[in-house]
Design an enzyme around this catalytic site. Structure first.
Site, PDB file in Angstrom:
ATOM      1  CE1 TYR A  68      -0.842   3.761   9.153  1.00 45.72           C
ATOM      2  CE2 TYR A  68       0.524   3.519   6.820  1.00 45.72           C
ATOM      3  CZ  TYR A  68      -0.953   2.947   7.970  1.00 45.72           C
ATOM      4  OH  TYR A  68      -2.318   2.063   8.072  1.00 45.72           O
ATOM      5  CG  HIS A  80      -2.266  -0.499   1.047  1.00 46.26           C
ATOM      6  ND1 HIS A  80      -2.913  -0.784   2.434  1.00 46.26           N
ATOM      7  CD2 HIS A  80      -1.994  -1.888  -0.067  1.00 46.26           C
ATOM      8  CE1 HIS A  80      -4.409  -1.941   1.598  1.00 46.26           C
ATOM      9  NE2 HIS A  80      -3.939  -2.184   1.057  1.00 46.26           N
ATOM     10  N   PRO A 127      -4.021   0.397  19.275  1.00 47.46           N
ATOM     11  CG  PRO A 127      -5.098  -0.465  18.652  1.00 47.46           C
ATOM     12  CD  PRO A 127      -5.303   0.011  19.863  1.00 47.46           C
ATOM     13  CE  LYS A 151       4.146   3.736  13.075  1.00 52.35           C
ATOM     14  NZ  LYS A 151       4.630   3.238  12.184  1.00 52.35           N
TER      15      LYS A 151
END
Ligand code: APR
Ligand code: PHB
Length: 400
Positions: free
Chosen positions: A391, A72, A299, A303
């Protein structure tokens, strides 16, 4: 029995450490309280940073992940009924994440361990750790005996103990209170998760901030979805019928998502509390903590597994340095090295949780400030880049 390293816990942290040590020619035994099937039955997050996929490759177990995992390059943020794509790839100069369930990663590591003939003792009861303040630590455990005598007690002498035994494990609990400091924040809600054999509502993940609470649309494959809803801590999974879950998810999505959502029976449904937790230090004489045994993140941002993977990479490097170069330097540096990365991920996970969930206790001003922050993150290049950079995660040797 004698070995170089006893690894307590056969979750992803313990299994990956086992594989890293094996590749370096070191001897380790894994003691796991549960059965292999039980470990594989736990549904956890499924977003791997590149450092984690690199580690899977490094230990030679990345083949299925590359075949079946979904790469992704971005994700959607849903806010005030509008979707905004965070183009991670563009914002980070080409970095991606891999969507591959923790269950699958665990299975690949278990298979590799079995194929190499390495020892994992499943059903190891009443594990206790001893003398880790000396050069000869000892680990005891019990198995069900054959005869009328009942349980059989076993002892393993070792050089080091790796506490990869999760948040409720025995290793952290065996450290004297005076030698350890714990930092904790509990959030006033949980995540209700559903796994279903239905095609995902969108090709990428959707993080939704809705007036009814947070929702996350995730996936495991093109035919399997994972969805979450923010729910009160007082709710029980059994309070939620499948129909009620889907109905609430629809209400938290945009019209396009509502129209595309395919529902079906839940394969798994559970509620997880959200917690930020860090133990300092992560090293006590000849015992180390790694993964959930040492820290928990909420969550949001996924991570947890990635931190577990980098902890055990640092730990394996330290142990390899000890045996091959007779140097204590990596061991002495282990805790500090992990904790810097841990706190960076803790900060991000706490911040992203705060950005996306409803906090009625923060009042109207809290709500307005959250909206302004979302507006900033979505519409400012710098804001979006900060989210994307965190991220995709830090490289292994960041800032060193
Ligand atoms: N003796 C032996 N094994 C134990 C003991 C014990 N006393 N206590 C716990 N265990 C085992 C558990 O059964 C579990 O299989 O240790 C393992 C710990 O695994 P995880 O909880 O999955 O933790 P970790 O390997 O650190 O993986 C971190 O899991 O919770 C997620 O978000 C987290 O994805 C991250 C990953
Ligand atoms: C998941 O797929 O389970 C998942 C994905 C992203 C998150 C948390 C969980 O932030």
């Amino acid at each position: 029995m004698r070995t170089q390293v006893v690894i307590v816990g056969g979750g992803p942290a313990g299994l990956l450490l086992g594989q890293l040590l094996y590749k370096a020619g070191l001897d380790a035994v894994i003691l796991e309280r549960q059965s292999a099937d039980y470990v594989l039955g736990r549904i956890r997050a499924g977003v791997l940073e590149q450092v984690t996929t690199d580690l899977m490759d490094e230990v030679g177990v990345g083949a299925r992940m590359h075949q079946e995992g979904l790469v992704h390059g971005g994700f959607d943020m849903l806010f005030k009924g509008q979707r905004h794509r965070i183009d991670m790839q563009r914002l980070t100069g080409g970095k991606n994440v891999m969507v591959y369930g923790q269950t699958e990663l665990t299975r690949d590591l278990m298979d590799a361990r079995q194929a190499a003939g390495l020892q994992t003792i499943y059903g190891a009861g009443n594990v206790t750790v001893h003398d880790f303040d000396s050069a000869q630590p000892l680990v005891r455990y019990e198995t069900e005996g054959d005869g009328p005598a009942g349980k059989q007690v076993h002892e393993i002498a070792c050089d080091f103990i790796a506490g990869c035994d999760g948040f409720h494990g025995v290793c952290r609990a065996s450290v004297p209170h005076s030698a350890i400091r714990e930092y904790e924040k509990i959030y006033p809600f949980g995540w209700l998760g559903v796994l279903s054999e239905t095609p995902p509502v969108h090709e990428e993940l959707i993080y939704a901030n809705s007036p009814r609470g947070f929702a996350l649309c995730s996936q495991r494959s093109h035919t399997r979805s994972r969805y979450y809803l923010q729910v009160p801590l007082t709710d029980k999974a059994s309070d939620w019928s499948d129909e009620a879950f889907w109905q609430e998810l629809r209400l938290r999505l945009d019209p396009q998502g509502r129209a595309k959502l395919v529902t079906g029976p839940s394969l798994e449904k559970s509620i997880a509390p959200l917690r930020s937790f860090v133990t300092e230090p992560m090293h006590f004489g000849r015992m180390f903590l790694a993964g959930d045994a040492a820290h928990i993140v909420p969550p949001t941002g996924a991570k947890g597994l990635n931190l577990a993977a980098t902890d055990v990479k640092y730990l394996s490097s330290a142990l390899i340095e000890f045996y091959q170069e007779k140097s204590q330097a990596g061991i002495d540096h282990y805790s500090e090295r992990c904790l810097r990365r841990v706190w960076r991920a803790e900060r991000f996970s706490w911040w992203f949780t705060g950005l996306m969930h409803r906090f009625p206790e923060n009042g109207e001003i809290g709500q307005k400030l959250q909206e302004a922050e979302l507006d900033y993150i979505i519409h400012s290049e710098a804001g979006a880049r900060s989210l994307a950079e965190n991220y995709v995660g830090l490289p292994l040797d960041f800032g060193e």
